[in-house]
Design an enzyme around this catalytic site. Structure first.
Site: not given
Ligand code: 9MG
Length: 280
Positions: A219, A253
């Protein structure tokens, strides 16, 4: 925590691999080709140690346009059907739309990951009926506009109050308390300083008592500090995954599963030693 057919031990941090099924993800045409490429990518991530695969059909990047319900169903459901029963992992559906939640869970999804925290019409009841765990994420605004000068008096206070209110609504709607995960929503309506302030105060979100999911992989909170483009953010992503797991996040994630799994193994080892020392 129980995810449809699979029990996952969230005492130690787990890795969630990102599977985007937007048209630009597997762009050489044909539905069969798309499905096989999605399967190949998901298989690689599971073989690298991902416990969860998060399947998303609508981009939530800042400025990304919204797509129709039918478009999202067409992108996501065939992929979940194709992966379901084939891979040893929990399939998560990244959606805010009630119809997509319902169909994804009947197709095999075991987790609903909603960046809008079940606030769109029908989403709360769809999630309650689906009887699978839900991840409630904090976002200020909508992806199209959320990065236009977001402001907070105290970012951690605001995120915590929002998440607690969403938990209350979920419980009222019949969602079991032990099937709720929380996510502070890094990059969603937050400046660079808000993101790092929130990370520094992640312990406060953890103390709400729900397992934490975090997503910081590649990010702009990395790029803004390191000056690196998206494809040069691996080291920054691993640093953030490591820090957040050390601070108590339970699902990380990420795009780069292999490298993150290695980093999490090291965090887990240290956490186990610390627990033994504390328990002695
Ligand atoms: C779909 N998505 C993109 N970034 C995310 C994040 O930081 N958390 C979650 N739960 N979904 C995300």
């Amino acid at each position: 925590m129980h995810f449809k057919h699979t029990e996952v031990d969230l005492l130690t941090a787990q890795v969630m691999g990102i599977l985007n099924v937007t048209p630009d993800s597997f762009s050489d045409g044909g539905q069969h080709n798309t499905l096989e490429k999605a399967l190949e990518k998901a298989t690689q991530m599971v073989n690298a140690g991902a416990t969860f695969i998060d399947v998303g059909g609508e981009s939530t990047r800042p400025g990304a346009p919204e797509i129709s319900e039918q478009e999202e169903l067409d992108r996501v459901i065939p992929v979940i059907e194709r992966l379901s029963g084939t891979l040893d992992c929990v399939l998560s559906v990244d959606t805010s739309k009630a119809a997509v939640m319902r169909e994804a869970v009947s197709a095999g999804a075991g987790l609903i990951n909603d960046v809008r925290a079940l606030q769109l019409p029908g989403a709360l009841s769809a999630a309650a009926e689906a009887q699978v765990p839900v991840c409630l994420m904090h976002m200020k605004g909508e992806p199209t506009t959320m990065q236009e000068a977001p402001s907070y008096e105290d970012v951690a206070d605001e995120v915590i109050n929002f998440l607690l209110a969403r938990v209350d609504d979920c419980i009222q709607a019949g969602i079991a308390e032990d099937s709720i995960l929380l996510d502070p929503g890094f990059g969603f309506g937050k400046t660079l300083d808000h993101n790092y302030q929130l990370l520094a105060e992640l312990g406060r979100v953890k103390h709400l008592g729900y397992p934490l999911l975090v997503g910081m992989s590649r990010k702009s909170m990395i790029g803004a500090l390191t000056g690196k483009p998206v494809d040069g953010r691996l080291a920054g992503s691993i640093a953030l995954a490591t820090l957040s797991a050390h601070m108590g996040a339970k699902i990380i994630r990420v795009h780069d599963v292999d490298e993150t799994v290695d980093a999490i193994k090291i965090v887990t080892k240290i956490q186990q030693i610390k627990e033994t020392v504390q328990g002695a």
